[in-house]
Scaffold this active site. Structure first.
Site, PDB file in Angstrom:
ATOM      1  CG  ASP A 166     -41.444 -24.105  55.536  1.00 25.78           C
ATOM      2  OD1 ASP A 166     -41.421 -23.206  54.680  1.00 25.78           O
ATOM      3  OD2 ASP A 166     -40.742 -25.135  55.462  1.00 25.78           O
ATOM      4  CE  LYS A 212     -34.465 -11.820  44.679  1.00 24.63           C
ATOM      5  NZ  LYS A 212     -33.299 -11.067  45.214  1.00 24.63           N
TER       6      LYS A 212
HETATM    7  C1  CO8 Z   1     -47.638 -28.522  52.432  1.00 25.86           C
HETATM    8  C2  CO8 Z   1     -46.985 -28.161  51.119  1.00 25.86           C
HETATM    9  C3  CO8 Z   1     -46.030 -26.941  51.273  1.00 25.86           C
HETATM   10  C4  CO8 Z   1     -44.648 -27.414  51.450  1.00 25.86           C
HETATM   11  C5  CO8 Z   1     -43.692 -26.243  51.660  1.00 25.86           C
HETATM   12  C6  CO8 Z   1     -42.443 -26.762  52.312  1.00 25.86           C
HETATM   13  C7  CO8 Z   1     -41.290 -25.966  51.810  1.00 25.86           C
HETATM   14  C8  CO8 Z   1     -40.006 -26.637  52.223  1.00 25.86           C
HETATM   15  O1  CO8 Z   1     -39.901 -27.166  53.289  1.00 25.86           O
HETATM   16  S1  CO8 Z   1     -38.695 -26.563  51.169  1.00 25.86           S
HETATM   17  C9  CO8 Z   1     -37.392 -27.396  52.076  1.00 25.86           C
HETATM   18  C10 CO8 Z   1     -36.441 -26.445  52.705  1.00 25.86           C
HETATM   19  N1  CO8 Z   1     -35.701 -25.696  51.712  1.00 25.86           N
HETATM   20  C11 CO8 Z   1     -34.641 -26.205  51.064  1.00 25.86           C
HETATM   21  O2  CO8 Z   1     -34.223 -27.325  51.293  1.00 25.86           O
HETATM   22  C12 CO8 Z   1     -34.014 -25.322  50.033  1.00 25.86           C
HETATM   23  C13 CO8 Z   1     -32.505 -25.493  49.976  1.00 25.86           C
HETATM   24  N2  CO8 Z   1     -31.946 -24.436  49.123  1.00 25.86           N
HETATM   25  C14 CO8 Z   1     -31.902 -24.585  47.787  1.00 25.86           C
HETATM   26  O3  CO8 Z   1     -32.188 -25.649  47.234  1.00 25.86           O
HETATM   27  C15 CO8 Z   1     -31.478 -23.408  46.975  1.00 25.86           C
HETATM   28  O4  CO8 Z   1     -30.702 -22.544  47.761  1.00 25.86           O
HETATM   29  C16 CO8 Z   1     -32.697 -22.601  46.443  1.00 25.86           C
HETATM   30  C17 CO8 Z   1     -33.524 -23.501  45.512  1.00 25.86           C
HETATM   31  C18 CO8 Z   1     -33.608 -22.088  47.568  1.00 25.86           C
HETATM   32  C19 CO8 Z   1     -32.205 -21.396  45.656  1.00 25.86           C
HETATM   33  O5  CO8 Z   1     -31.227 -21.857  44.766  1.00 25.86           O
HETATM   34  P1  CO8 Z   1     -31.108 -21.276  43.282  1.00 25.86           P
HETATM   35  O6  CO8 Z   1     -32.318 -21.607  42.489  1.00 25.86           O
HETATM   36  O7  CO8 Z   1     -29.806 -21.736  42.783  1.00 25.86           O
HETATM   37  O8  CO8 Z   1     -31.190 -19.725  43.523  1.00 25.86           O
HETATM   38  P2  CO8 Z   1     -29.995 -18.695  43.381  1.00 25.86           P
HETATM   39  O9  CO8 Z   1     -29.735 -18.526  41.916  1.00 25.86           O
HETATM   40  O10 CO8 Z   1     -28.863 -19.032  44.285  1.00 25.86           O
HETATM   41  O11 CO8 Z   1     -30.706 -17.402  43.974  1.00 25.86           O
HETATM   42  C20 CO8 Z   1     -31.792 -16.792  43.306  1.00 25.86           C
HETATM   43  C21 CO8 Z   1     -32.003 -15.460  43.996  1.00 25.86           C
HETATM   44  O12 CO8 Z   1     -32.458 -15.693  45.340  1.00 25.86           O
HETATM   45  C22 CO8 Z   1     -31.543 -15.104  46.282  1.00 25.86           C
HETATM   46  N3  CO8 Z   1     -31.443 -16.019  47.432  1.00 25.86           N
HETATM   47  C23 CO8 Z   1     -31.261 -17.353  47.400  1.00 25.86           C
HETATM   48  N4  CO8 Z   1     -31.239 -17.822  48.658  1.00 25.86           N
HETATM   49  C24 CO8 Z   1     -31.414 -16.776  49.471  1.00 25.86           C
HETATM   50  C25 CO8 Z   1     -31.503 -16.629  50.894  1.00 25.86           C
HETATM   51  N5  CO8 Z   1     -31.416 -17.679  51.709  1.00 25.86           N
HETATM   52  N6  CO8 Z   1     -31.690 -15.400  51.396  1.00 25.86           N
HETATM   53  C26 CO8 Z   1     -31.810 -14.309  50.577  1.00 25.86           C
HETATM   54  N7  CO8 Z   1     -31.763 -14.408  49.225  1.00 25.86           N
HETATM   55  C27 CO8 Z   1     -31.552 -15.602  48.688  1.00 25.86           C
HETATM   56  C28 CO8 Z   1     -30.232 -14.980  45.525  1.00 25.86           C
HETATM   57  O13 CO8 Z   1     -29.437 -13.956  46.087  1.00 25.86           O
HETATM   58  C29 CO8 Z   1     -30.719 -14.638  44.136  1.00 25.86           C
HETATM   59  O14 CO8 Z   1     -31.094 -13.278  44.104  1.00 25.86           O
HETATM   60  P3  CO8 Z   1     -30.924 -12.383  42.753  1.00 25.86           P
HETATM   61  O15 CO8 Z   1     -31.761 -13.065  41.689  1.00 25.86           O
HETATM   62  O16 CO8 Z   1     -31.436 -11.050  43.163  1.00 25.86           O
HETATM   63  O17 CO8 Z   1     -29.455 -12.431  42.449  1.00 25.86           O
END
Ligand code: CO8
Length: 251
Positions: A166, A212
């Site tokens: 990740d 995305k």
């Molecule tokens: C070492 C340094 C590197 C660190 C990297 C570590 C990374 C992490 O650990 S991050 C922590 C884990 N992740 C999280 O906690 C995220 C939790 N989720 C969220 O906050 C939100 O769902 C988030 C931000 C991902 C997306 O939300 P949001 O901005 O509202 O997007 P949203 O408008 O719903 O969707 C945007 C597009 O993505 C798509 N999408 C969103 N989620 C998904 C999914 N899970 N699967 C497929 N498609 C998705 C939507 O369908 C939409 O597509 P389109 O534009 O074609 O209609």
């Protein structure tokens, strides 16, 4: 895109990394535990300060790094000389880790740590260093899992493998799209990773569609003979309003 990787593969005598030697990656062989990490400090290594001159950079060799890890590190370091690859410094606070342009809305806290840098003992947790190739939209991580990451006896826990994947893919996504979060991460665990061994985590951004970012990744042994894991991921670029709301909710 992968032409440069041919040279990389030859230089590192690696096989099976995407674009290096097609076909080898499919091989699935069992791998036994590696010998324990070699003690002794490598050349040119002290903990360096960050751009702020305060934080310790953990992505530098320490006494726990095995010879495999050191050799690989030095070879990647050689490849930074022409500017195509860059070593990514690593700090135990995420705000030191991420680009300056992304920090504006976040306030640095003293009581938090980047998860991967939460184990203090050298060699016991995540020993890793990442290298970025911007033009190839690619981040490669050299990873040596320590004894506190144990899952099955002698092998790295699946959660620790997910964490390093990740973070490697995440660093790649950040380099492509700035402020992002993992929306989806899918991992096939193919062969267990022995504690103390060294693996390469090779990630690349395959496609960007609006907000995305689609990425993929392989985790392989240094000789390229063992595929440990394969992953795909979707990262979403945060829109400013949502990012601010999220930040406000955790303060
Ligand atoms: C070492 C340094 C590197 C660190 C990297 C570590 C990374 C992490 O650990 S991050 C922590 C884990 N992740 C999280 O906690 C995220 C939790 N989720 C969220 O906050 C939100 O769902 C988030 C931000 C991902 C997306 O939300 P949001 O901005 O509202 O997007 P949203 O408008 O719903 O969707 C945007 C597009 O993505 C798509 N999408 C969103 N989620 C998904 C999914 N899970 N699967 C497929 N498609 C998705 C939507 O369908 C939409 O597509 P389109 O534009 O074609 O209609």
């Amino acid at each position: 895109m992968w032409r440069r990787c041919g040279a990389l593969g030859r230089a590192l005598a690696l096989r099976g990394l995407p674009g290096l030697a097609p076909g080898a990656a499919g091989r699935r062989t069992a791998s036994g535990p590696s010998p324990p990490a070699r003690p002794g400090l490598p050349c040119g290594t002290a903990a360096a300060g960050s751009q702020l001159g305060q934080s310790k950079d953990y992505a530098l060799p320490n006494a726990s790094w095995s010879q495999d890890m050191l050799d690989l590190y030095n070879r990647f370091l050689d490849m930074t000389k022409d500017g195509l690859w860059k070593r990514i410094p690593s700090y135990n606070n995420i705000l030191d880790h991420i680009p300056e342009s992304m920090k504006l809305t976040y306030e640095k806290r003293k009581d938090t740590r980047l998860f991967l840098r939460s184990i203090d003992a050298e060699g016991a947790g995540f020993e890793y260093v990442m290298f970025l190739n911007t033009s190839e939209k690619r981040v490669v991580c050299l990873f040596q899992p320590g004894s506190y990451l144990e899952g099955h006896p002698g092998f790295a826990h699946g959660g620790s493998i997910a964490t390093i994947i990740d973070s490697t893919i995440g660093s790649c996504a950040i380099s492509v799209a700035g402020k992002v979060m993992t929306a989806n991460l899918s991992i096939d665990y193919v062969n267990p990773v022995p504690l103390g061994s060294v693996v390469l985590v090779d990630s690349k951004a395959d496609k960007v569609e609006g907000r995305k970012v689609f990425l993929s990744c392989k985790m392989q042994s240094v000789d390229g003979n063992t595929l440990h894991a394969e992953a795909t991921a979707l990262f979403i670029q945060l829109d400013a309003t949502k990012a601010q709301k999220q930040q406000a909710s955790c303060q």
